[in-house]
Enzyme design. Structure first.
Site: not given
Length: 418
Positions: A394-396
């Site tokens: 998550y978040e990239g």
């Protein structure tokens, strides 16, 4: 920058919160249930709006101070830290940064008081690393917008009172790659490797009240880790959103989403630093106590090799997290400086990529030091190992961040998705 006395008090409040939450979190984890005491304890210690300006009820922390706070919280578990990332780093932050005065007054004081929990809704079942494939749409009616679509794997999504969500206009052209569509890439949106094309210019952001007509959420509990944290999906079916709940200007959604992810990535990196710190502390303590072959296992050279590797991971992660946080503060101080903005974006990506992988390795090494006990969720290293794995997604994802970093070295003409 935050005054030294105020910083010390905030970090002391965070420490007090962590001391109280630990035994509760450990019990909730073993019982695989949501930790419903996190919110009241965070409210008790006044840490629900750490970087929010004092004028809106927050503590006014700069990014460096906030990162230090999240590193401490990260020691209590990725699930605990994820709540703060969802509520503050990618919930309060976009409203603080792109919200108008009315939106700030309606949502930020309530968020700091725990009256409104916030979340960030970008990911969809068919749109993960590429938001250009998002299918959620909006349509402007006489006195409101109507949104339709599904958001998936949203931290705090089942407990949030308001969610920053993203959608395309319902009358948009076909997405790039669809038969009959044309692809005319615009100037880079400031996030190399994370999307360009017709749709990138048209995405808009909204603040969705979860009690709105047409909104429904469902908790997702089939997760390999973070059983104490809330993760959900939600559907908007003719969901009515007031006209004054569009966040930023129409068509600015992609810029808002990517800018918010800079804040989110620093929060993940800081939390991973905390995971490494806790794994190191637990591994040192256990290695001194556990005896095999007539001596403490801490005296065995291969155990020392693991400890040295965890310490190096900790030191390097700390340096990268602080570098990213200082860069973010420098960019915030000079919002018109494009070079500082690009640097903050890059440093956040580097810190997140490095710290997430370092935390995974540190947890794995701590489990190895614990031996058979390490495989049990009764002990902290095993819980960290299961929980921190999501930080590489998550978040990239690792892969997106690697492409982003490579593009910064090679130049925009080498971006993988152009």
């Amino acid at each position: 920058m935050m005054q030294a006395a105020a910083q010390r008090q905030l970090l002391a409040d965070v420490e007090a919160f962590c001391q109280e939450i630990r035994p509760i979190e450990e019990l909730c984890y073993v019982e695989h249930r949501f930790n419903d005491q996190l919110l009241p304890l965070a409210l008790k210690h006044n840490i629900l709006g750490m970087p929010v300006p004092e004028a809106y009820g927050g503590r006014g922390a700069d990014t460096v101070t906030y990162a230090l706070a999240l590193a401490r919280i990260g020691r209590e578990g990725t699930g605990v830290r994820t709540f703060f990332s969802g509520h503050t780093s990618i919930g309060e932050y976009p409203i603080m940064t792109w919200g108008n005065e009315g939106q700030k007054k309606r949502y930020l004081p309530a968020a700091c008081k725990g009256e409104k929990i916030l979340a960030f809704g970008l990911t969809e079942p068919e749109a993960g690393s590429n938001p250009l494939e998002m299918q959620t749409t909006y349509e402007k009616r006489t006195d409101h917008y109507v949104l339709n679509g599904v958001k998936y794997l949203i931290s705090n999504g089942g407990i949030a009172h308001a969610i920053v969500a993203f959608a395309y206009p319902s009358d948009m052209p076909p997405s790039p790659g669809t038969p009959g569509a044309t692809r005319t890439p615009p100037p880079s949106p400031g996030s190399p490797g994370e999307g360009s094309g017709v749709r990138a210019r048209r995405m808009s952001a909204f603040i969705i009240d979860t009690n709105a007509h047409g909104f429904a959420s469902e908790d997702l509990t089939a997760k390999m880790g973070m059983p104490t944290a809330n993760t959900a999906m939600f559907e908007m079916n003719e969901c009515q959103v007031p006209l004054n709940n569009m966040l930023g200007a129409e068509g600015d959604g992609f810029r808002i989403a990517m800018g918010t992810l800079v804040s989110g990535r620093i929060s993940v990196a800081a939390g991973c630093l905390g995971v490494i710190e806790d794994c190191l502390a637990e591994a040192i303590s256990y290695a001194k106590e556990r005896r095999q072959h007539g001596k403490a296992i801490a005296k065995h050279q291969l155990i020392q090799e693991h400890l040295a590797a965890i310490e190096m991971a900790r030191a390097a992660s700390e340096a990268m997290v602080l570098r990213a946080a200082y860069a973010k503060d420098a960019s915030a101080a000079e919002t018109s400086n494009a070079d500082l903005k690009v640097q903050a974006d890059l440093f956040a990506a580097q810190a997140k990529l490095f710290a997430a992988n370092a935390a995974w390795d540190a947890a794995d090494r701590a489990v190895q030091i614990y031996g058979g006990r390490g495989y049990s969720t009764l002990y902290r290293p095993g819980r960290h190992l299961m929980d921190v794995r999501v930080c590489r997604i998550y978040e990239g994802t690792d892969e997106i961040l690697k492409l982003k970093i490579a593009a910064s070295l090679l130049g925009k003409e080498y971006e993988a998705f152009k």
